[in-house]
Design an enzyme around this catalytic site. Structure first.
Site, mmCIF file in Angstrom:
data_model
loop_
_atom_site.group_PDB
_atom_site.id
_atom_site.type_symbol
_atom_site.label_atom_id
_atom_site.label_comp_id
_atom_site.label_asym_id
_atom_site.label_seq_id
_atom_site.Cartn_x
_atom_site.Cartn_y
_atom_site.Cartn_z
ATOM 1 N N LYS A 23 -13.737 1.159 16.633
ATOM 2 C CA LYS A 23 -14.424 -0.119 16.859
ATOM 3 C C LYS A 23 -15.933 0.111 17.027
ATOM 4 O O LYS A 23 -16.751 -0.584 16.427
ATOM 5 C CB LYS A 23 -13.827 -0.783 18.103
ATOM 6 C CG LYS A 23 -14.075 -2.266 18.186
ATOM 7 C CD LYS A 23 -13.267 -2.894 19.338
ATOM 8 C CE LYS A 23 -11.800 -3.017 19.040
ATOM 9 N NZ LYS A 23 -11.013 -3.559 20.143
ATOM 10 N N ARG A 93 -14.167 -3.710 25.791
ATOM 11 C CA ARG A 93 -12.989 -3.476 24.934
ATOM 12 C C ARG A 93 -12.774 -1.979 24.752
ATOM 13 O O ARG A 93 -13.716 -1.202 24.717
ATOM 14 C CB ARG A 93 -13.203 -4.066 23.536
ATOM 15 C CG ARG A 93 -13.232 -5.567 23.448
ATOM 16 C CD ARG A 93 -13.439 -5.996 21.986
ATOM 17 N NE ARG A 93 -13.192 -7.414 21.777
ATOM 18 C CZ ARG A 93 -14.125 -8.346 21.863
ATOM 19 N NH1 ARG A 93 -15.362 -8.005 22.192
ATOM 20 N NH2 ARG A 93 -13.834 -9.611 21.635
ATOM 21 N N GLY A 102 -1.294 -1.622 22.053
ATOM 22 C CA GLY A 102 -0.741 -1.186 23.347
ATOM 23 C C GLY A 102 -1.780 -0.602 24.273
ATOM 24 O O GLY A 102 -1.521 -0.305 25.420
ATOM 25 N N MET A 104 -5.653 -0.974 26.223
ATOM 26 C CA MET A 104 -6.064 -2.019 27.154
ATOM 27 C C MET A 104 -6.498 -3.316 26.475
ATOM 28 O O MET A 104 -7.171 -3.297 25.451
ATOM 29 C CB MET A 104 -7.232 -1.514 27.997
ATOM 30 C CG MET A 104 -7.511 -2.462 29.129
ATOM 31 S SD MET A 104 -9.107 -2.174 29.866
ATOM 32 C CE MET A 104 -10.099 -3.284 28.922
ATOM 33 N N ARG A 337 -12.523 -3.932 10.865
ATOM 34 C CA ARG A 337 -11.780 -2.672 10.721
ATOM 35 C C ARG A 337 -10.933 -2.783 9.461
ATOM 36 O O ARG A 337 -10.698 -3.883 8.961
ATOM 37 C CB ARG A 337 -10.877 -2.422 11.937
ATOM 38 C CG ARG A 337 -9.884 -3.531 12.178
ATOM 39 C CD ARG A 337 -9.088 -3.290 13.439
ATOM 40 N NE ARG A 337 -8.264 -4.455 13.762
ATOM 41 C CZ ARG A 337 -7.704 -4.662 14.928
ATOM 42 N NH1 ARG A 337 -7.866 -3.802 15.894
ATOM 43 N NH2 ARG A 337 -6.964 -5.718 15.142
ATOM 44 N N HIS A 456 23.818 13.279 14.848
ATOM 45 C CA HIS A 456 24.623 13.171 13.620
ATOM 46 C C HIS A 456 24.445 11.801 12.985
ATOM 47 O O HIS A 456 24.184 11.671 11.784
ATOM 48 C CB HIS A 456 26.105 13.420 13.950
ATOM 49 C CG HIS A 456 27.019 13.193 12.786
ATOM 50 N ND1 HIS A 456 27.620 11.971 12.541
ATOM 51 C CD2 HIS A 456 27.395 14.010 11.780
ATOM 52 C CE1 HIS A 456 28.342 12.072 11.429
ATOM 53 N NE2 HIS A 456 28.226 13.291 10.953
ATOM 54 N N SER A 766 15.439 29.114 1.714
ATOM 55 C CA SER A 766 15.260 27.700 2.050
ATOM 56 C C SER A 766 15.263 27.622 3.573
ATOM 57 O O SER A 766 16.190 28.106 4.220
ATOM 58 C CB SER A 766 16.401 26.868 1.469
ATOM 59 O OG SER A 766 16.188 25.522 1.805
ATOM 60 N N CYS A 833 14.635 22.571 3.717
ATOM 61 C CA CYS A 833 15.658 21.535 3.527
ATOM 62 C C CYS A 833 16.081 20.886 4.839
ATOM 63 O O CYS A 833 17.070 20.169 4.886
ATOM 64 C CB CYS A 833 16.866 22.095 2.796
ATOM 65 S SG CYS A 833 17.673 23.410 3.708
ATOM 66 N N TYR A 853 8.730 23.910 -2.768
ATOM 67 C CA TYR A 853 9.272 22.543 -2.721
ATOM 68 C C TYR A 853 9.673 22.160 -1.303
ATOM 69 O O TYR A 853 9.873 23.018 -0.438
ATOM 70 C CB TYR A 853 10.472 22.398 -3.675
ATOM 71 C CG TYR A 853 11.711 23.168 -3.256
ATOM 72 C CD1 TYR A 853 12.644 22.617 -2.367
ATOM 73 C CD2 TYR A 853 11.963 24.454 -3.740
ATOM 74 C CE1 TYR A 853 13.759 23.332 -1.973
ATOM 75 C CE2 TYR A 853 13.085 25.169 -3.360
ATOM 76 C CZ TYR A 853 13.990 24.603 -2.466
ATOM 77 O OH TYR A 853 15.097 25.305 -2.066
#
Length: 875
Positions: A23, A93, A102, A104, A337, A456, A766, A833, A853
């Site tokens: 800001k 601000r 969230g 002030m 902004r 899970h 991997s 992975c 990858y």
């Protein structure tokens, strides 16, 4: 002169974001562009860090510097703090580097007290406005600085309106508002125990401390954790001279976007209120007018505003979100902004800006937040329906999307209701387990009472693209009685609920959903991303359906196909159980012979779906007890089916029980004990590859066979020999030319530490970062949720290591294994992975570390493609 902690807007510039916050940097930039910005100063993020270092107090040097800048502001504005003739009033601000909801809330009209408000009323000739400003200031200061809840004051306003027989705040007279200010001060004294501060300097210091404090409030801490923002950044504070939108009908305030933030349509979008202050628009207490109506009411101000909006958009080369105030017919810009926008709008705006010649394709790729793409790939709630619904509870947003359906309490019921009745169902469980997979597949959404973001339920749901809300500890659930209670209500089977997997909200009603939609803009951004990225993106997929879905999202192969998921289907589990309870190698082979054609068929389907792209198949990983029943009646039924005594089966189940299965008899350890399992799997993988290669001679099918849970080179050699002997024999017999690779998962710290040895035998690594994280930290991902919150609160961890790769510890093991692996085998193939494969900050780490990858669940493939492009462009 020591460190400078305060900057006038005219001293700063847009590039000083780290010091002045978003800001403050934008206010300085707008001032430099000669725009009508009410002047003020910014207290830097370093002052916030210093505030915490000094034990949560603003030290004397910084206080003196701030008061010195008040004098400078007085000189610029010609007004004085606390002056009866011409008082300076300011707003305070917060403003961190990254936009953070969230933090002030704003404080307006600071500098008023009983004496100043009297002269202010006389000077403006508008006592109603003066007392309205004063009562607002008392209310905001009490709420934000002293943490006296807003509701006490709202109640006093409502009581007074009732007493006066009026409906709207604007119908209260100057005397009413004066009385209200007195009542507010009395309320303040009753709650705080002291008089409302009348000294403007004391008021200012109180407000500044409140901004710094809010950097660490629970909402801000949670938001930082979800968005990868370090706590060390701190927040800046902006002190700005007040302009008033509540001086009467020639004044007003509003919020506008240079393009529509929901659709991306290139048209000025916004709303304003006459005779109001900023929070009235945002709080939605009064219904605002659209920005087009300003054109009719005040064409001159509208034209000036319109020019500024597009000057700012051209300057920042992005869609702007602006706050403005009109004071007695004069326009002021309070902030600008880069505007928050929906995923669909983000893609449209980026493509439009490229077409308008304002940004390059590279800049368009960098503009999109990869995580936002989730919203396009999953169903979402209808915006109006969601606004009208109130949540009955909330838990962890474990898998994104929106789901609405009827409650069922078991996987069997989910399957039954969905297939027989065609019902949309939501599966509600204490926690899910591997045998629930079919029911989870049919459910529109999954809600669990236990488990975290990597439980899970969460992992499987993300893989399927199914909405999931996990770990709702406030929910009490009776699976037998088929009811659950939450938010003071009890729900039974068949009742409608809705889940928002993106926020974790749970609604006790049916909320309308809209299906996912991928547009042409999506394809354009993705094609640009693919031009710039060097990291390949594969998918974790266990079925041809998942593989085809991932290929449609642009996956370049399969990085993890888990063979165990194939064994839980009804026709296979019997053969699997027969294999487990076998007493001899012959019996075991007989059962494995039944599984062989099933496995071969699965792999053929997956090779087909991937169309000649590489496929990595992991050998059986979980401990065998996971395939056996636990309920008494299921045990008896299975024993009967297998023609053995129930007590014998129970003894077998007991013998397989382990105290810590995660570190037990699983992975390559199964193949060491029962080599015939590895032999059967290698046969199925290679035969399927031979058959697919014969069918598609123009494809190059190269199966990559992955041995899980290796910790010692000799155990890898043992399993590799089983695979190569089987594979070489089958390939020779078939007469087909087929290449294959054998590699391993690096998921045990010892494997990373001895990677140079293992790479002499393994053709690829991997990184299984889920298990590697568990074993490096020494905690189980299913249980960690029970204590991690305390670690966040006490600032020991900033985020969940299962969500975002821990670069300091686990990352060091990965880097070490990559370096040593390449030393032993320069052409080694390297991938990841674990769940981290779809997390943008982890993808960046993989790019920097030199992996070939990343592999992630199908619905995260586009996210990983975009994150990989951004990592390459950042360099």
């Amino acid at each position: 002169m020591g460190k400078k902690y305060v900057y006038l807007f005219s001293e700063g510039k847009g590039s000083m974001r780290e010091l002045l916050g978003g800001k403050g940097a934008n206010l300085a930039e707008m001032t430099g562009l000669g725009m009508p910005v009410p002047q003020g100063f910014t207290i830097t993020t370093e002052a916030c860090t210093q505030y915490y270092a000094d034990g949560e107090r603003v030290n004397d040097d910084i206080q003196a510097e701030i008061l010195g800048y008040i004098k400078e502001l007085e000189a610029v504005t010609g007004k004085k703090f606390g002056d009866l003739e011409n008082p300076l009033l300011v707003s305070v601000r917060s403003g961190a580097r990254a936009s953070m909801p969230g933090m002030m809330d704003t404080i307006l009209n600071l500098g008023l007290n009983d004496a100043v408000v009297e002269s202010f009323a006389k000077k403006t000739g508008n006592p109603r406005f003066a007392y309205d400003s004063y009562r607002r200031f008392i209310q905001m200061y009490s709420d934000v600085v002293m943490e006296v809840g807003k509701s006490y004051f709202e109640k006093l306003i409502d009581e007074l309106k009732e007493k006066r027989g009026v409906k709207l705040d604007t119908e209260l007279t100057a005397d009413d508002l004066k009385e209200l200010a007195g009542m507010f001060k009395a309320e303040y004294k009753a709650k705080v125990g002291g008089d409302f501060p009348s000294d403007p300097a004391e008021q200012l210091m109180g407000a500044i401390k409140a901004v710094f404090r809010s950097w660490d409030n629970p909402r801000a801490v949670y938001y930082r954790r979800m968005n990868d923002i370090p706590s060390s950044w701190g927040t800046a504070v902006n002190v700005q001279s007040m302009v008033f939108g509540n001086m009467g009908d020639t004044s007003g305030t509003g919020v506008a976007f240079s393009r529509n933030p929901s659709t991306g349509e290139p048209k000025l979008y916004g709303e304003f209120l006459m005779n109001a202050q900023g929070e009235d628009v945002v709080a939605g207490i009064r219904t605002p007018q659209t920005i087009d109506q300003l054109k009719e009411q005040n064409p001159a101000v509208y034209d000036e505003f319109y020019d500024i909006v597009y000057k700012l958009e051209d300057h920042y080369r992005d869609m702007q979100d602006m706050e403005f105030t009109i004071e007695d017919g004069k326009l002021y810009m309070l902030q600008t902004r880069n505007g928050k926008r929906t995923a669909a709008a983000a893609l449209k705006i980026a493509c439009d800006l490229v077409d308008e010649g304002k940004i390059s394709e590279k800049e368009a790729v960098m503009m999109i937040d990869p995580k936002q793409l989730d919203a396009l790939l999953h169903p979402q709630f209808d915006a109006a329906a969601l606004k009208a619904a109130a949540p009955i509870g909330a838990a962890l947003p474990a898998s994104p999307g929106a789901a609405c359906g009827q409650v069922v309490f078991s996987a069997e019921d989910a399957t039954e209701w969905a297939t027989a009745k065609g019902a949309d169902v939501i599966l509600v469980r204490l926690e899910t387990s591997p045998e629930d997979i079919e029911g989870m597949h049919y459910a529109k959404g999954i809600l669990t009472a236990r488990g975290g973001m990597t439980s899970h339920a969460a992992v499987v749901a993300r893989g399927m693209g199914t909405c999931c809300v996990a770990g709702c500890s406030e929910m009490s659930i009776d699976e037998e009685g088929k009811t659950f209670s939450l938010g003071g209500r009890t729900f039974k089977e068949g009742d409608y609920i809705s889940l928002d997997g993106s926020t974790g909200n749970i609604y006790g009603e049916a909320v309308k959903t809209a299906p996912a939609g991928i547009s042409g803009d999506f394809d354009r951004i993705m094609s640009w991303a693919d031009q710039y990225r060097t990291l390949k993106v594969r998918t974790n997929a266990d079925t041809p359906k998942d593989a085809a879905q991932a290929a449609a999202f642009g996956a370049e192969g399969i990085g993890l196909c888990r063979t165990e998921h194939m064994f839980f289907e009804a026709d296979r589990i019997a053969a699997m159980r027969e294999m487990i309870v076998s007493k001899t190698v012959e019996q075991r082979r007989k059962a494995l012979d039944k599984l062989l054609p099933m496995q071969r068929g699965d792999f053929e389907g997956i090779y087909e779906a991937m169309g000649g792209r590489p496929v990595t198949i992991r050998l059986l990983d979980p401990p065998l007890h996971e395939f056996l029943p636990t309920d008494e009646e299921d045990v008896v039924a299975l024993a009967k089916e297998m023609g053995i005594d129930a007590s014998e089966l129970k003894a077998k189940i007991t013998s397989l029980h382990e105290f810590n299965p995660m570190m037990g008899h699983r992975g390559c350890r199964l193949d060491v004990t029962y080599p015939e399992i590895g032999e059967m799997q290698a046969t199925a993988i290679i035969q399927a590859a031979i058959n697919t290669q014969k069918k598609h001679p123009d494809w190059k099918v190269v199966p990559e066979i992955m041995v899980p849970l290796v910790g010692e080179i000799k155990e890898f050699q043992f399993v590799k020999n089983i695979i190569t002997e089987t594979a070489d024999r089958l390939i020779k017999e078939s007469g087909v030319e087929l290449e294959y690779m054998v590699g391993t998962m690096i998921e045990i710290p010892r494997a990373a530490l001895t990677a140079d040895e293992i790479a002499k035998e393994a053709q690829f690594f991997s990184f299984g970062t889920n298990d590697l994280t568990q074993m490096t930290f020494g905690f189980s991902r299913d249980d960690a949720g029970n204590f991690l919150d305390s670690y966040y609160e006490k600032k020991i961890y900033e985020n969940d290591p299962f969500q975002r790769l821990d670069r300091t510890g686990v990352g060091k093991l990965v880097e070490m294994a990559v370096r040593m692996g390449k030393e032993s085998r320069p052409d080694i193939k390297l991938g990841i992975c674990g769940e981290h494969g779809g997390d943008p900050s982890s993808v960046e780490f993989c790019h920097k570390t030199g992996l070939n990858y990343v592999s992630c669940s199908p619905f995260r493939v586009p996210i990983a493609r975009l994150a990989a492009a951004q990592a390459a462009l950042r360099g």
